[in-house]
Design a protein around this motif. Structure first.
Motif, PDB file in Angstrom:
ATOM      1  N   LYS A  67       0.839  -1.204   0.000  1.00  0.00           N
ATOM      2  CA  LYS A  67       0.000   0.000   0.000  1.00  0.00           C
ATOM      3  C   LYS A  67       0.875   1.255   0.000  1.00  0.00           C
ATOM      4  O   LYS A  67       0.642   2.183  -0.776  1.00  0.00           O
ATOM      5  CB  LYS A  67      -0.923   0.000   1.216  1.00  0.00           C
ATOM      6  CG  LYS A  67      -1.802   1.222   1.343  1.00  0.00           C
ATOM      7  CD  LYS A  67      -2.654   1.120   2.615  1.00  0.00           C
ATOM      8  CE  LYS A  67      -3.650   2.237   2.736  1.00  0.00           C
ATOM      9  NZ  LYS A  67      -3.058   3.503   3.146  1.00  0.00           N
ATOM     10  N   ASN A  68       1.910   1.251   0.825  1.00  0.00           N
ATOM     11  CA  ASN A  68       2.820   2.402   0.874  1.00  0.00           C
ATOM     12  C   ASN A  68       3.555   2.596  -0.447  1.00  0.00           C
ATOM     13  O   ASN A  68       3.753   3.723  -0.893  1.00  0.00           O
ATOM     14  CB  ASN A  68       3.826   2.242   2.018  1.00  0.00           C
ATOM     15  CG  ASN A  68       3.192   2.449   3.365  1.00  0.00           C
ATOM     16  OD1 ASN A  68       2.184   3.128   3.498  1.00  0.00           O
ATOM     17  ND2 ASN A  68       3.780   1.848   4.387  1.00  0.00           N
ATOM     18  N   ARG A  69       3.966   1.494  -1.096  1.00  0.00           N
ATOM     19  CA  ARG A  69       4.628   1.597  -2.398  1.00  0.00           C
ATOM     20  C   ARG A  69       3.680   2.190  -3.440  1.00  0.00           C
ATOM     21  O   ARG A  69       4.079   3.017  -4.254  1.00  0.00           O
ATOM     22  CB  ARG A  69       5.121   0.221  -2.870  1.00  0.00           C
ATOM     23  CG  ARG A  69       6.261  -0.346  -2.064  1.00  0.00           C
ATOM     24  CD  ARG A  69       7.547   0.427  -2.218  1.00  0.00           C
ATOM     25  NE  ARG A  69       8.068   0.258  -3.564  1.00  0.00           N
ATOM     26  CZ  ARG A  69       8.813   1.153  -4.191  1.00  0.00           C
ATOM     27  NH1 ARG A  69       9.139   2.279  -3.600  1.00  0.00           N
ATOM     28  NH2 ARG A  69       9.237   0.933  -5.412  1.00  0.00           N
ATOM     29  N   MET A  70       2.440   1.750  -3.414  1.00  0.00           N
ATOM     30  CA  MET A  70       1.451   2.268  -4.367  1.00  0.00           C
ATOM     31  C   MET A  70       1.199   3.744  -4.139  1.00  0.00           C
ATOM     32  O   MET A  70       1.149   4.526  -5.093  1.00  0.00           O
ATOM     33  CB  MET A  70       0.146   1.486  -4.245  1.00  0.00           C
ATOM     34  CG  MET A  70       0.229   0.081  -4.734  1.00  0.00           C
ATOM     35  SD  MET A  70      -1.352  -0.764  -4.449  1.00  0.00           S
ATOM     36  CE  MET A  70      -1.076  -2.264  -5.373  1.00  0.00           C
ATOM     37  N   GLU A  71       1.064   4.140  -2.873  1.00  0.00           N
ATOM     38  CA  GLU A  71       0.838   5.558  -2.571  1.00  0.00           C
ATOM     39  C   GLU A  71       2.057   6.391  -2.953  1.00  0.00           C
ATOM     40  O   GLU A  71       1.911   7.520  -3.441  1.00  0.00           O
ATOM     41  CB  GLU A  71       0.490   5.717  -1.098  1.00  0.00           C
ATOM     42  CG  GLU A  71      -0.882   5.173  -0.773  1.00  0.00           C
ATOM     43  CD  GLU A  71      -1.211   5.149   0.699  1.00  0.00           C
ATOM     44  OE1 GLU A  71      -2.407   5.042   1.018  1.00  0.00           O
ATOM     45  OE2 GLU A  71      -0.293   5.227   1.537  1.00  0.00           O
TER      46      GLU A  71
END
Length: 71
Positions: free
Chosen positions: A53-57
């Motif tokens: 999720k952090n990578r996507m954001e």
């Protein structure tokens, strides 16, 4: 058909991210071989989901949600 997408893909970054992702629940090696044990909704699974999720954001994708409820 998808040639333009492939040419825009940073394959080194994708492979690096896959190597990081496999670290969540990695079994190591030895007689069992290399692999990942990450049962759904386990602590390792949830850590992997949060990391992704952090990578996507970080890539500018908005509204990413992590499903934390059993099906």
């Amino acid at each position: 058909m998808f040639g333009h997408i492939v040419s825009l893909t940073n394959t080194s970054r994708v492979l690096e991210d896959l190597h990081v992702l496999r670290g969540f629940g990695a079994t190591g090696g030895g007689l069992d071989g290399y692999g990942v044990t990450r049962p759904a909704l386990s602590e390792e699974d949830m850590r992997a989901r949060r990391w992704l999720k952090n990578r996507m954001e970080s890539a500018g994708l908005n509204g990413v949600q992590v499903d934390t409820s059993p099906a």
